[in-house]
Each structure stands twice: as structure tokens, then as C-alpha cells.
Design a protein around this motif. Structure first.
Motif, PDB file in Angstrom:
ATOM      1  N   PHE A  52       0.843  -1.193   0.000  1.00 43.66           N
ATOM      2  CA  PHE A  52       0.000   0.000   0.000  1.00 43.66           C
ATOM      3  C   PHE A  52       0.880   1.245   0.000  1.00 43.66           C
ATOM      4  CE2 PHE A  52      -2.044   3.534   2.259  1.00 43.66           C
ATOM      5  CZ  PHE A  52      -3.100   3.766   1.393  1.00 43.66           C
ATOM      6  N   SER A  53       0.602   2.127  -0.938  1.00 43.17           N
ATOM      7  CA  SER A  53       1.318   3.403  -0.976  1.00 43.17           C
ATOM      8  C   SER A  53       0.366   4.475  -1.490  1.00 43.17           C
ATOM      9  CB  SER A  53       2.565   3.319  -1.854  1.00 43.17           C
ATOM     10  OG  SER A  53       2.201   3.074  -3.195  1.00 43.17           O
ATOM     11  N   LEU A  54       0.651   5.685  -1.111  1.00 42.74           N
ATOM     12  CA  LEU A  54      -0.151   6.821  -1.531  1.00 42.74           C
ATOM     13  C   LEU A  54       0.802   7.982  -1.750  1.00 42.74           C
ATOM     14  CD1 LEU A  54      -3.035   7.910  -1.996  1.00 42.74           C
ATOM     15  CD2 LEU A  54      -3.110   8.480   0.430  1.00 42.74           C
ATOM     16  N   ASP A  55       0.664   8.652  -2.879  1.00 49.56           N
ATOM     17  CA  ASP A  55       1.558   9.766  -3.198  1.00 49.56           C
ATOM     18  C   ASP A  55       1.622  10.759  -2.043  1.00 49.56           C
ATOM     19  OD1 ASP A  55       2.198   8.785  -5.677  1.00 49.56           O
ATOM     20  OD2 ASP A  55       0.746  10.011  -6.767  1.00 49.56           O
ATOM     21  N   GLY A  56       2.845  11.113  -1.679  1.00 50.59           N
ATOM     22  CA  GLY A  56       3.071  12.085  -0.622  1.00 50.59           C
ATOM     23  C   GLY A  56       3.258  11.471   0.752  1.00 50.59           C
ATOM     24  N   TYR A  57       2.895  10.192   0.916  1.00 52.23           N
ATOM     25  CA  TYR A  57       3.002   9.526   2.216  1.00 52.23           C
ATOM     26  C   TYR A  57       4.122   8.497   2.195  1.00 52.23           C
ATOM     27  CZ  TYR A  57      -1.488  11.478   3.616  1.00 52.23           C
ATOM     28  OH  TYR A  57      -2.504  12.338   3.936  1.00 52.23           O
ATOM     29  N   ILE A  58       4.863   8.420   3.293  1.00 52.75           N
ATOM     30  CA  ILE A  58       5.849   7.360   3.457  1.00 52.75           C
ATOM     31  C   ILE A  58       5.499   6.578   4.728  1.00 52.75           C
ATOM     32  CG2 ILE A  58       7.715   8.538   2.228  1.00 52.75           C
ATOM     33  CD1 ILE A  58       8.941   9.147   5.032  1.00 52.75           C
ATOM     34  N   GLU A  59       5.669   5.262   4.662  1.00 48.59           N
ATOM     35  CA  GLU A  59       5.445   4.421   5.833  1.00 48.59           C
ATOM     36  C   GLU A  59       6.772   4.345   6.565  1.00 48.59           C
ATOM     37  OE1 GLU A  59       4.664   1.915   8.782  1.00 48.59           O
ATOM     38  OE2 GLU A  59       6.119   1.160   7.345  1.00 48.59           O
ATOM     39  N   ILE A  60       6.795   4.632   7.861  1.00 46.53           N
ATOM     40  CA  ILE A  60       8.065   4.825   8.565  1.00 46.53           C
ATOM     41  C   ILE A  60       8.455   3.706   9.524  1.00 46.53           C
ATOM     42  CG2 ILE A  60       7.872   7.339   8.394  1.00 46.53           C
ATOM     43  CD1 ILE A  60       7.203   7.249  11.483  1.00 46.53           C
ATOM     44  N   THR A  61       7.608   2.712   9.767  1.00 49.75           N
ATOM     45  CA  THR A  61       7.931   1.739  10.809  1.00 49.75           C
ATOM     46  C   THR A  61       8.992   0.727  10.396  1.00 49.75           C
ATOM     47  OG1 THR A  61       6.088   0.288  10.192  1.00 49.75           O
ATOM     48  CG2 THR A  61       5.678   1.937  11.913  1.00 49.75           C
TER      49      THR A  61
END
Length: 190
Positions: A52-61
Motif C-alpha cells: 500500500f502506498s499513496l503519493d506524498g506519504y511514506i510508511e516509517i515503521t
């Protein structure tokens, strides 16, 4: 003859009560014994984390194992409580350009069809207003944070999901695309 009828009626009543108790017990067991497929849950969690990805968002865990400590309910066993904590996964997404942090909590569920559980929001401009035209002024203080948040709880695809959107009060959390895009992704997950 009279005594025989009373014994027979008592025997039938006793037998009826026993059958009723057995019936209630079997209904109780069948309605409360739901098997949750932990392997399926972990597969879906990893799918979301990886794909899952969305432009402008980064997953940080990344590879962090995030554990959320929760209080044990008085009538729950230690094993039930430990299993809940073990199967309660957290992902955190950040959008630097919008100044929005999104926390996603996932746990195993039983519902296949999507349904809302509850929602909650806090607007610092409303709940800590400086004047009555803007909102609630009772308890106003500058000590409270200028942070707004939205919490959405829903279930579906055998997942329970809690999504928390957090931002400075100047950001518009209601129009972020994260929630609809995340739900759209979940609708198509295997």
C-alpha cells in the motif's frame, strides 16, 4: 394414579429443562466460537505494509515491531491478552508536505463485509475555542495542544482497523485522500 401423573409431569419438566439447557449451551458455543486465521491476518498485514502506498506519504515503521500496551480486562485470561497484543499491528505514514501523520492499527477480525464501528474527531479550534462563536470555551487554556485528529474504526476483509489522522489545527484532515484510498486498497486485498 394421581401420584403417577405427578411423577410423570415432573419427569417431563425435568427432561425439558435439561434439553433446554443443552440447546442453550450448544447455541452459546456455536455463536461465540469464531476461529480467526492468524496466518491470513499476518499475510494481509504484510501485504498492506509492503504494497500500500499513496503519493506524498511514506510508511516509517520499517522493521520495527510496534507493541501497543493495553490494560487487561478483569475477566480475560493472560493468554487472550497476550494474543491480542501480539496480533495488534501498527503502521505509521507521514506526509511532510501536508504535515499529516496517519497511524493505522490492524488486528484480526471476523467480518468480511466492511462496516463502521465508530468515529471520533478533535478540533482544537472548536474544543478549546477562544470565543463562543468558534466553539466551546469552557476550560480554555493555551496549555492544550493545537493539534487536531480524526479516528476511524471499521472492520472488513477479516480485519479490524483503526485509523488516526493527526495534524496541526491549520490543516484540513477531513479532505485528505488517505482514508478512501486505504479502504479502496483493502477492498481488493486477498
Amino acid at each position: 394414579m394421581e401420584i403417577g401423573k405427578r411423577v410423570h409431569v415432573k419427569y417431563l419438566m425435568f427432561l425439558s429443562i435439561i434439553l433446554l439447557l443443552i440447546s442453550c449451551q450448544s447455541n452459546h458455543v456455536s455463536s461465540n466460537s469464531t476461529v480467526i486465521d492468524i496466518d491470513k491476518f499476518n499475510k494481509r498485514y504484510l501485504d498492506i505494509k509492503t504494497n500500500f502506498s499513496l503519493d506524498g506519504y511514506i510508511e516509517i515503521t520499517e522493521d520495527w515491531a510496534i507493541t501497543n500496551l493495553v490494560r487487561k480486562f478483569k475477566d480475560s485470561s493472560d493468554s487472550e491478552h497476550s494474543l491480542f497484543q501480539e496480533n495488534n499491528k501498527t503502521l505509521v505514514y507521514k506526509n511532510e508536505s501536508e504535515g499529516i501523520v496517519v497511524m493505522v492499527g490492524l488486528s484480526p477480525g471476523i467480518e468480511e463485509k466492511f462496516q463502521w464501528k465508530n468515529a471520533l474527531s478533535y478540533s482544537s479550534g472548536f474544543y478549546n475555542a477562544t470565543n463562543e462563536d468558534s466553539g466551546i470555551t469552557k476550560g480554555y487554556s493555551e496549555i492544550y495542544p493545537n493539534t487536531d485528529f480524526l479516528i476511524y474504526n471499521f472492520s472488513g476483509k477479516e480485519l479490524n482497523a483503526s485509523i488516526v489522522l493527526i495534524a496541526d489545527h491549520s490543516r484540513d484532515l477531513h479532505n485528505t485522500e488517505f482514508l478512501p484510498e486505504f479502504i479502496k486498497y483493502l477492498e481488493n486485498i486477498n
